[in-house]
Design a protein around this motif. Structure first.
Motif, PDB file in Angstrom:
ATOM      1  N   MET A  15       0.836  -1.167   0.000  1.00  0.00           N
ATOM      2  CA  MET A  15       0.000   0.000   0.000  1.00  0.00           C
ATOM      3  C   MET A  15       0.894   1.247   0.000  1.00  0.00           C
ATOM      4  SD  MET A  15      -3.301   0.802   2.382  1.00  0.00           S
ATOM      5  CE  MET A  15      -3.929  -0.824   2.257  1.00  0.00           C
ATOM      6  N   HIS A  16       0.481   2.229  -0.783  1.00  0.00           N
ATOM      7  CA  HIS A  16       1.198   3.507  -0.814  1.00  0.00           C
ATOM      8  C   HIS A  16       0.934   4.266   0.484  1.00  0.00           C
ATOM      9  CE1 HIS A  16       2.528   3.301  -4.964  1.00  0.00           C
ATOM     10  NE2 HIS A  16       1.307   2.967  -5.351  1.00  0.00           N
ATOM     11  N   MET A  17       1.753   5.259   0.715  1.00  0.00           N
ATOM     12  CA  MET A  17       1.607   6.069   1.930  1.00  0.00           C
ATOM     13  C   MET A  17       0.261   6.791   1.975  1.00  0.00           C
ATOM     14  SD  MET A  17       5.505   7.273   2.647  1.00  0.00           S
ATOM     15  CE  MET A  17       5.164   7.851   4.267  1.00  0.00           C
ATOM     16  N   ASP A  18      -0.302   7.060   0.788  1.00  0.00           N
ATOM     17  CA  ASP A  18      -1.593   7.765   0.759  1.00  0.00           C
ATOM     18  C   ASP A  18      -2.776   6.805   0.886  1.00  0.00           C
ATOM     19  OD1 ASP A  18      -1.714   6.521  -1.690  1.00  0.00           O
ATOM     20  OD2 ASP A  18      -1.808   8.378  -2.872  1.00  0.00           O
ATOM     21  N   GLY A  19      -2.478   5.503   1.132  1.00  0.00           N
ATOM     22  CA  GLY A  19      -3.541   4.523   1.343  1.00  0.00           C
ATOM     23  C   GLY A  19      -4.038   3.837   0.091  1.00  0.00           C
ATOM     24  N   THR A  20      -3.530   4.223  -1.076  1.00  0.00           N
ATOM     25  CA  THR A  20      -3.967   3.573  -2.307  1.00  0.00           C
ATOM     26  C   THR A  20      -3.142   2.297  -2.543  1.00  0.00           C
ATOM     27  OG1 THR A  20      -2.444   4.847  -3.674  1.00  0.00           O
ATOM     28  CG2 THR A  20      -4.679   5.742  -3.379  1.00  0.00           C
ATOM     29  N   VAL A  21      -3.748   1.372  -3.236  1.00  0.00           N
ATOM     30  CA  VAL A  21      -3.079   0.117  -3.574  1.00  0.00           C
ATOM     31  C   VAL A  21      -2.290   0.334  -4.864  1.00  0.00           C
ATOM     32  CG1 VAL A  21      -3.430  -2.321  -4.172  1.00  0.00           C
ATOM     33  CG2 VAL A  21      -4.919  -1.221  -2.495  1.00  0.00           C
ATOM     34  N   PRO A  22      -1.017  -0.085  -4.876  1.00  0.00           N
ATOM     35  CA  PRO A  22      -0.231   0.123  -6.102  1.00  0.00           C
ATOM     36  C   PRO A  22      -0.771  -0.725  -7.251  1.00  0.00           C
ATOM     37  CG  PRO A  22       0.985  -1.234  -4.537  1.00  0.00           C
ATOM     38  CD  PRO A  22      -0.272  -0.781  -3.844  1.00  0.00           C
ATOM     39  N   LYS A  23      -0.579  -0.230  -8.443  1.00  0.00           N
ATOM     40  CA  LYS A  23      -0.970  -0.955  -9.642  1.00  0.00           C
ATOM     41  C   LYS A  23       0.033  -2.094  -9.873  1.00  0.00           C
ATOM     42  CE  LYS A  23      -1.898  -0.172 -14.514  1.00  0.00           C
ATOM     43  NZ  LYS A  23      -1.886   0.774 -15.614  1.00  0.00           N
ATOM     44  N   PHE A  24      -0.454  -3.276 -10.223  1.00  0.00           N
ATOM     45  CA  PHE A  24       0.431  -4.420 -10.435  1.00  0.00           C
ATOM     46  C   PHE A  24       1.237  -4.281 -11.718  1.00  0.00           C
ATOM     47  CE2 PHE A  24       1.354  -8.685 -12.088  1.00  0.00           C
ATOM     48  CZ  PHE A  24       2.101  -9.185 -11.035  1.00  0.00           C
ATOM     49  N   GLY A  25       0.580  -3.934 -12.810  1.00  0.00           N
ATOM     50  CA  GLY A  25       1.283  -3.780 -14.082  1.00  0.00           C
ATOM     51  C   GLY A  25       1.635  -5.117 -14.713  1.00  0.00           C
ATOM     52  N   LEU A  26       0.616  -5.858 -15.119  1.00  0.00           N
ATOM     53  CA  LEU A  26       0.812  -7.195 -15.682  1.00  0.00           C
ATOM     54  C   LEU A  26       1.867  -7.225 -16.780  1.00  0.00           C
ATOM     55  CD1 LEU A  26      -0.199 -10.133 -15.549  1.00  0.00           C
ATOM     56  CD2 LEU A  26      -1.874  -9.523 -17.304  1.00  0.00           C
ATOM     57  N   GLN A  27       1.862  -6.238 -17.647  1.00  0.00           N
ATOM     58  CA  GLN A  27       2.824  -6.219 -18.754  1.00  0.00           C
ATOM     59  C   GLN A  27       4.258  -5.990 -18.281  1.00  0.00           C
ATOM     60  OE1 GLN A  27       2.122  -7.050 -21.983  1.00  0.00           O
ATOM     61  NE2 GLN A  27       0.116  -7.562 -21.177  1.00  0.00           N
ATOM     62  N   ASN A  28       4.437  -5.596 -17.023  1.00  0.00           N
ATOM     63  CA  ASN A  28       5.778  -5.433 -16.457  1.00  0.00           C
ATOM     64  C   ASN A  28       6.232  -6.663 -15.689  1.00  0.00           C
ATOM     65  OD1 ASN A  28       6.062  -2.784 -17.411  1.00  0.00           O
ATOM     66  ND2 ASN A  28       4.910  -1.988 -15.662  1.00  0.00           N
ATOM     67  N   SER A  29       5.378  -7.677 -15.588  1.00  0.00           N
ATOM     68  CA  SER A  29       5.665  -8.873 -14.802  1.00  0.00           C
ATOM     69  C   SER A  29       6.490  -9.885 -15.600  1.00  0.00           C
ATOM     70  CB  SER A  29       4.339  -9.516 -14.372  1.00  0.00           C
ATOM     71  OG  SER A  29       4.553 -10.823 -13.901  1.00  0.00           O
ATOM     72  N   ILE A  30       7.634 -10.261 -15.063  1.00  0.00           N
ATOM     73  CA  ILE A  30       8.450 -11.308 -15.691  1.00  0.00           C
ATOM     74  C   ILE A  30       7.640 -12.598 -15.779  1.00  0.00           C
ATOM     75  CG2 ILE A  30      10.458 -12.801 -15.347  1.00  0.00           C
ATOM     76  CD1 ILE A  30      11.892 -10.402 -14.085  1.00  0.00           C
ATOM     77  N   GLY A  31       6.939 -12.922 -14.688  1.00  0.00           N
ATOM     78  CA  GLY A  31       6.142 -14.157 -14.658  1.00  0.00           C
ATOM     79  C   GLY A  31       5.105 -14.202 -15.768  1.00  0.00           C
ATOM     80  N   HIS A  32       4.461 -13.077 -16.022  1.00  0.00           N
ATOM     81  CA  HIS A  32       3.452 -13.017 -17.082  1.00  0.00           C
ATOM     82  C   HIS A  32       4.078 -13.346 -18.438  1.00  0.00           C
ATOM     83  CE1 HIS A  32       0.261 -11.635 -19.695  1.00  0.00           C
ATOM     84  NE2 HIS A  32       1.108 -10.801 -20.260  1.00  0.00           N
ATOM     85  N   HIS A  33       5.215 -12.751 -18.736  1.00  0.00           N
ATOM     86  CA  HIS A  33       5.858 -12.968 -20.030  1.00  0.00           C
ATOM     87  C   HIS A  33       6.408 -14.392 -20.158  1.00  0.00           C
ATOM     88  CE1 HIS A  33       5.346  -8.962 -21.623  1.00  0.00           C
ATOM     89  NE2 HIS A  33       5.646  -8.497 -20.414  1.00  0.00           N
ATOM     90  N   ILE A  34       6.917 -14.938 -19.072  1.00  0.00           N
ATOM     91  CA  ILE A  34       7.403 -16.323 -19.102  1.00  0.00           C
ATOM     92  C   ILE A  34       6.242 -17.275 -19.340  1.00  0.00           C
ATOM     93  CG2 ILE A  34       8.373 -18.177 -17.685  1.00  0.00           C
ATOM     94  CD1 ILE A  34      10.159 -16.026 -16.376  1.00  0.00           C
ATOM     95  N   THR A  35       5.162 -17.075 -18.610  1.00  0.00           N
ATOM     96  CA  THR A  35       3.985 -17.939 -18.752  1.00  0.00           C
ATOM     97  C   THR A  35       3.402 -17.839 -20.152  1.00  0.00           C
ATOM     98  OG1 THR A  35       3.487 -17.713 -16.406  1.00  0.00           O
ATOM     99  CG2 THR A  35       1.680 -18.428 -17.825  1.00  0.00           C
ATOM    100  N   ARG A  36       3.293 -16.635 -20.656  1.00  0.00           N
ATOM    101  CA  ARG A  36       2.747 -16.419 -22.009  1.00  0.00           C
ATOM    102  C   ARG A  36       3.629 -17.100 -23.052  1.00  0.00           C
ATOM    103  NH1 ARG A  36       2.774 -12.382 -26.117  1.00  0.00           N
ATOM    104  NH2 ARG A  36       0.731 -12.284 -27.087  1.00  0.00           N
ATOM    105  N   ALA A  37       4.939 -16.914 -22.944  1.00  0.00           N
ATOM    106  CA  ALA A  37       5.862 -17.541 -23.895  1.00  0.00           C
ATOM    107  C   ALA A  37       5.768 -19.064 -23.810  1.00  0.00           C
ATOM    108  CB  ALA A  37       7.297 -17.077 -23.628  1.00  0.00           C
ATOM    109  N   ALA A  38       5.711 -19.593 -22.596  1.00  0.00           N
ATOM    110  CA  ALA A  38       5.619 -21.048 -22.427  1.00  0.00           C
ATOM    111  C   ALA A  38       4.344 -21.588 -23.070  1.00  0.00           C
ATOM    112  CB  ALA A  38       5.667 -21.413 -20.945  1.00  0.00           C
ATOM    113  N   ARG A  39       3.243 -20.899 -22.874  1.00  0.00           N
ATOM    114  CA  ARG A  39       1.971 -21.351 -23.463  1.00  0.00           C
ATOM    115  C   ARG A  39       2.013 -21.330 -24.986  1.00  0.00           C
ATOM    116  NH1 ARG A  39      -1.599 -18.358 -19.095  1.00  0.00           N
ATOM    117  NH2 ARG A  39      -1.725 -20.047 -17.581  1.00  0.00           N
ATOM    118  N   ILE A  40       2.616 -20.297 -25.550  1.00  0.00           N
ATOM    119  CA  ILE A  40       2.714 -20.195 -27.008  1.00  0.00           C
ATOM    120  C   ILE A  40       3.570 -21.327 -27.563  1.00  0.00           C
ATOM    121  CG2 ILE A  40       3.691 -18.804 -28.884  1.00  0.00           C
ATOM    122  CD1 ILE A  40       2.740 -16.313 -27.217  1.00  0.00           C
ATOM    123  N   VAL A  41       4.719 -21.569 -26.929  1.00  0.00           N
ATOM    124  CA  VAL A  41       5.612 -22.643 -27.371  1.00  0.00           C
ATOM    125  C   VAL A  41       4.919 -23.995 -27.229  1.00  0.00           C
ATOM    126  CG1 VAL A  41       7.789 -23.842 -26.882  1.00  0.00           C
ATOM    127  CG2 VAL A  41       7.721 -21.337 -26.886  1.00  0.00           C
TER     128      VAL A  41
END
Length: 148
Positions: free
Chosen positions: A1-27
């Protein structure tokens, strides 16, 4: 949580796990369709390779080598045995163990599927330069070290 009480954005396109999983599924999707024509799954193919090319006979070793759990390995071994592609028997030295062997039919099926898997590997390797391919493998190995 940010200092102002908001929840940070995850940013799926910035996730290494997302890109690894996507690449694995395509292959996997690309190779699985072709393997199905030869009556194999990707896991079944990997088991045949583990036994034939790596000389692995113990289901636990096979599971570890492929990177899947024992339950998935047992299920795949049962299917391969039902299809006559592998044999399982009690261990010669330790009767509490199981030894997996390829049948002639399993060896032939593996050889039939080999060009498909080689072509699939070459397809994706061609998207990278030789140095990039080696670097990607090195990084993936580094990322997954000690995580099994």
């Amino acid at each position: 949580m940010h200092m102002d009480g908001t929840v940070p954005k995850f940013g799926l396109q910035n996730s290494i796990g997302h890109h690894i999983t996507r690449a694995a599924r395509i292959v996997e999707r690309r190779v699985e369709g072709s393997l199905r024509e030869h009556g194999l799954t990707r896991v079944g193919w990997c088991i045949l390779l583990a036994v034939e090319e790596e000389g692995l006979k113990n289901p636990s070793e096979i599971a570890h080598f492929i990177g899947i759990d024992r339950t998935a390995t047992s299920r795949a071994l049962r299917q391969l045995e039902t299809e006559g592609l592998i044999g399982r028997e009690m261990g010669r030295e330790d009767r509490r163990t199981t030894e997996v062997t390829l049948t002639d039919h399993g060896r032939a099926r593996m050889q039939e599927a080999m060009p498909i898997c080689i072509e699939n590997m070459e397809h994706f390797n061609a998207k990278l330069g030789a140095d990039e391919g080696l670097e990607l493998k090195r990084l993936l190995i580094k990322l997954t070290a000690d995580e099994a």
